[in-house]
Design an enzyme around this catalytic site. Structure first.
Site, short mmCIF file in Angstrom:
data_model
loop_
_atom_site.label_atom_id
_atom_site.label_comp_id
_atom_site.label_asym_id
_atom_site.label_seq_id
_atom_site.Cartn_x
_atom_site.Cartn_y
_atom_site.Cartn_z
N GLY A 36 15.98 -10.57 5.80
CA GLY A 36 16.22 -11.56 6.85
C GLY A 36 15.99 -12.94 6.30
CE1 TYR B 112 23.16 -8.36 6.68
CE2 TYR B 112 25.49 -8.39 6.08
CZ TYR B 112 24.20 -8.86 5.91
OH TYR B 112 23.94 -9.82 4.97
NE ARG C 229 22.40 -9.07 11.86
CZ ARG C 229 22.28 -10.06 10.93
NH1 ARG C 229 23.28 -10.33 10.12
NH2 ARG C 229 21.17 -10.75 10.87
N GLY D 27 25.33 -25.04 -6.87
CA GLY D 27 25.56 -23.94 -7.79
C GLY D 27 25.14 -24.25 -9.21
N GLY E 249 23.25 -27.41 -10.01
CA GLY E 249 21.90 -27.63 -9.50
C GLY E 249 21.91 -28.02 -8.04
N GLY F 22 19.21 -14.23 -1.62
CA GLY F 22 17.87 -14.79 -1.49
C GLY F 22 17.67 -16.08 -2.26
CG ASP G 267 16.88 -17.05 2.29
OD1 ASP G 267 17.49 -17.87 3.00
OD2 ASP G 267 17.12 -15.83 2.31
#
Length: 312
Positions: free
Chosen positions: A37, A108, A110, A232, A235, A261, A264
């Site tokens: 998540g 998924y 969900r 990307g 940077g 991730g 995140d």
């Protein structure tokens, strides 16, 4: 009385089954169970760096929901704002294993999950008032109209209280009725934020602009204080409302294992550094560093470092 929190975020967590071998998911027989998540990844990363973090969501009265709660406890994330809703199930996902840096296949499960029923009923004035910062993502915004209403109300309330807000668009077009609705609603949330953290392609879709500076200006002229674009291989690029701008080079890695991730992790770096009072350039540098750690391991949050491992 609620304890004082550094950050609160709102979102959906799912049980995630990661394939233990590469190849077509239909052929894989063994999986490792994890939690997944976007917002929970950010909460986990911030908690590992020593911040007091609260996560607001809904889970089902099932083993997956208990698995999520156990994961929160393990990471030291406050679960006061999590509601167990016996009417609906906790969502889950199945993820392929990749070792060559390509995006994994994720399926998924969900629809009509407990978290999709987040609503204004999940807003607790005292709980949200206990935090100094709110982090929102476009994933939770896309779950349902009621979830979006919760995010919008929370952002307006905490902004009025003088709290800071960060927003990661995290575009999930498949969850929206149309691209036009996605753009309108996510920009509405972004305009309430202090720090907006889109990817370059996301910024192009949301603003109609083609360059990092034009994308940043789109938000800065509407009240956002700082825009940081993930670019990307180049940077990241940033600009503030007072005209400070710059590019921060990426951290080179020997091998990209799993890209999920990374965004995140980047958000964890930027948010944590800014909440510590560091400069925006230092914050973006930390974001690049943690994002680079995230892509070198299999899994969404396994690469998120502790304060000691961060080495700052």
């Amino acid at each position: 009385m609620n304890k004082q929190l550094d950050v609160i975020t709102i979102g959906e967590a799912m049980a995630m089954f990661v394939a233990t071998q590469t190849g077509d998911l239909s052929e894989v027989e063994q999986f490792i169970k994890r939690v997944a998540g976007a917002e929970l990844n950010v909460a986990t990363g911030l908690a590992r760096l020593g911040l007091n973090v609260g996560w607001v969501s809904r889970i089902g009265d099932d083993s997956f929901g208990q698995f999520v709660i156990n994961s929160l406890k393990k990471e030291g994330i406050d679960a006061t704002g999590v509601t167990c809703d016996p009417r609906f199930a906790t969502g889950f996902q199945v993820k392929s294993k990749v070792e060559n840096g390509t995006d994994p296949i994720v399926e998924y499960f969900r629809k009509n999950s407990a978290a999709s029923h987040l609503s204004l009923d999940d807003f607790n004035d005292n709980y949200f008032a206990s935090a100094r910062h709110l982090h929102l993502s476009g994933v939770a915004a896309a779950l349902s109209d009621s979830s979006y209403a919760l995010l919008d109300h929370t952002a307006r309330t905490m902004k009025a209280q003088g709290k800071t807000i960060s927003f990661d668009p995290n575009l999930r077009p498949v969850l929206w009725k149309s691209e036009a609705e996605m753009v309108e609603k996510l920009n509405h949330l972004a305009f309430q934020a202090d720090w907006v953290l889109p990817g370059l392609k996301e910024g192009m879709i949301l603003t109609g602009q083609q360059t990092p500076e034009a994308i940043a200006d789109f938000y800065l002229t509407r009240g956002v204080k700082a825009v940081v674009l993930k670019t990307g291989a180049d940077g990241a690029w940033y600009k503030t409302t007072d005209g400070e701008k710059g590019c921060v080079a990426p951290v080179k890695v020997d091998k990209v294992v799993d890209t999920v991730g990374a965004g995140d992790g980047f958000a964890v770096g930027v948010i944590s550094a800014l909440l510590e009072g560091r400069s925006l350039r230092d914050a973006v540098t930390r974001g690049n560093k943690i994002g680079a750690l995230a892509i070198q391991v299999q899994g969404d949050s396994e690469g998120l470092p502790t304060r000691e491992a961060l080495g700052e």
